[in-house]
Design a protein around this motif. Structure first.
Motif, short mmCIF file in Angstrom:
data_model
loop_
_atom_site.label_atom_id
_atom_site.label_comp_id
_atom_site.label_asym_id
_atom_site.label_seq_id
_atom_site.Cartn_x
_atom_site.Cartn_y
_atom_site.Cartn_z
N VAL A 263 -54.36 -81.92 67.19
CA VAL A 263 -55.12 -80.67 67.07
C VAL A 263 -55.97 -80.66 65.81
O VAL A 263 -57.13 -80.25 65.83
N GLU A 264 -55.44 -81.13 64.70
CA GLU A 264 -56.13 -81.05 63.42
C GLU A 264 -57.18 -82.14 63.23
O GLU A 264 -58.23 -81.89 62.64
N GLU A 265 -56.93 -83.33 63.75
CA GLU A 265 -57.82 -84.46 63.45
C GLU A 265 -58.56 -84.99 64.68
O GLU A 265 -59.77 -85.17 64.64
N LEU A 266 -57.84 -85.27 65.74
CA LEU A 266 -58.44 -85.99 66.86
C LEU A 266 -59.35 -85.13 67.72
O LEU A 266 -60.44 -85.57 68.10
N ILE A 267 -58.94 -83.92 68.05
CA ILE A 267 -59.78 -83.07 68.89
C ILE A 267 -61.09 -82.72 68.20
O ILE A 267 -62.15 -82.84 68.82
N PRO A 268 -61.08 -82.31 66.93
CA PRO A 268 -62.38 -82.05 66.29
C PRO A 268 -63.28 -83.29 66.22
O PRO A 268 -64.49 -83.21 66.44
N GLU A 269 -62.70 -84.45 65.96
CA GLU A 269 -63.49 -85.69 65.92
C GLU A 269 -64.03 -86.04 67.30
O GLU A 269 -65.16 -86.48 67.45
N MET A 270 -63.22 -85.83 68.33
CA MET A 270 -63.62 -86.10 69.70
C MET A 270 -64.76 -85.17 70.12
O MET A 270 -65.65 -85.56 70.88
N ILE B 18 -67.71 -86.92 77.02
CA ILE B 18 -66.86 -88.02 77.48
C ILE B 18 -65.45 -87.85 76.91
O ILE B 18 -64.45 -88.05 77.62
N GLY B 19 -65.36 -87.47 75.63
CA GLY B 19 -64.06 -87.24 75.02
C GLY B 19 -63.30 -86.11 75.69
O GLY B 19 -62.10 -86.21 75.93
N VAL B 20 -64.00 -85.06 76.01
CA VAL B 20 -63.36 -83.92 76.68
C VAL B 20 -62.86 -84.33 78.06
O VAL B 20 -61.74 -83.99 78.46
N VAL B 21 -63.66 -85.07 78.80
CA VAL B 21 -63.26 -85.53 80.14
C VAL B 21 -62.05 -86.45 80.05
O VAL B 21 -61.09 -86.32 80.83
N MET B 22 -62.05 -87.37 79.08
CA MET B 22 -60.92 -88.29 78.93
C MET B 22 -59.65 -87.54 78.51
O MET B 22 -58.56 -87.85 78.99
N PHE B 23 -59.80 -86.54 77.65
CA PHE B 23 -58.67 -85.71 77.27
C PHE B 23 -58.09 -85.01 78.50
O PHE B 23 -56.87 -85.02 78.72
N ALA B 24 -58.96 -84.43 79.32
CA ALA B 24 -58.51 -83.72 80.52
C ALA B 24 -57.84 -84.68 81.51
O ALA B 24 -56.81 -84.34 82.10
N LEU B 25 -58.41 -85.87 81.68
CA LEU B 25 -57.81 -86.85 82.59
C LEU B 25 -56.44 -87.31 82.08
O LEU B 25 -55.49 -87.41 82.85
N GLY B 26 -56.35 -87.59 80.79
CA GLY B 26 -55.07 -88.01 80.22
C GLY B 26 -54.01 -86.94 80.35
O GLY B 26 -52.86 -87.22 80.72
N PHE B 27 -54.38 -85.70 80.05
CA PHE B 27 -53.44 -84.60 80.17
C PHE B 27 -53.00 -84.42 81.63
O PHE B 27 -51.81 -84.27 81.91
N SER B 28 -53.96 -84.48 82.55
CA SER B 28 -53.64 -84.31 83.98
C SER B 28 -52.73 -85.43 84.48
O SER B 28 -51.78 -85.17 85.23
N LEU B 29 -52.99 -86.65 84.06
CA LEU B 29 -52.15 -87.77 84.46
C LEU B 29 -50.72 -87.59 83.96
O LEU B 29 -49.76 -87.77 84.71
#
Length: 153
Positions: free
Chosen positions: A118-125, A133-144
């Motif tokens: 939350v503090e480092e990776l999401i803001p950088e993404m 692309i980062g948001v889509v990959m985050f959503a895919l990883g979470f869904s998987l």
């Protein structure tokens, strides 16, 4: 403290309870206190080992990008996972004390990783021209992971 140092510390803190989980399952099998079979112990240990590869890359790639040599970056990435077998061995040795506290230790590891995400990776993404692309990959990883959690129980 730099965001790379925070990431390294979070992964190391995250890996300690993971090793303890493997040690607890191994101790359960060795002492015959549960229905644990050797195949389950091996599957958990191999699974933890496989998921340590991307965790090591999470450390190695930013280090290399920030100027560290390939060897040094690889060394620190591998070293971050070295705490797992050590904590597994300590858990086996102290299983009567550590196993009851394992849920709390695993919760601590999850909290450390969530903080870094939350503090480092999401803001950088979310920054830069290809943030979608980062948001889509985050959503895919979470869904998987949610599908695996529901499907595998």
């Amino acid at each position: 403290m730099s965001h790379i140092a925070k990431l390294v510390m979070a992964v190391v803190l995250h890996n300690i309870p993971e090793g303890m989980a493997v040690g607890a399952v191994c101790a359960s099998w060795y002492m015959g206190t549960g229905n644990t079979e050797l195949a389950a112990v091996m599957a958990l240990a191999v699974g933890m080992g496989i998921q340590n590869v991307p965790e090591g890359a999470i450390i190695s790639l930013p280090l290399h990008t920030s100027g560290a040599g390939k060897g040094k970056a690889f060394y620190y990435g591998a070293l971050s996972g070295a705490v797992e077998p050590v904590s597994a061995a300590l858990t086996i040795a102290c299983s009567s004390f550590i196993v009851p506290a394992l849920p709390y230790l695993l919760s601590f590891a999850a909290g450390a990783m969530l903080y870094v995400v939350v503090e480092e990776l999401i803001p950088e993404m979310s920054s830069g021209p290809h943030s979608n692309i980062g948001v889509v990959m985050f959503a895919l990883g979470f869904s998987l992971m949610m599908a695996l959690d529901v499907g595998l129980g």
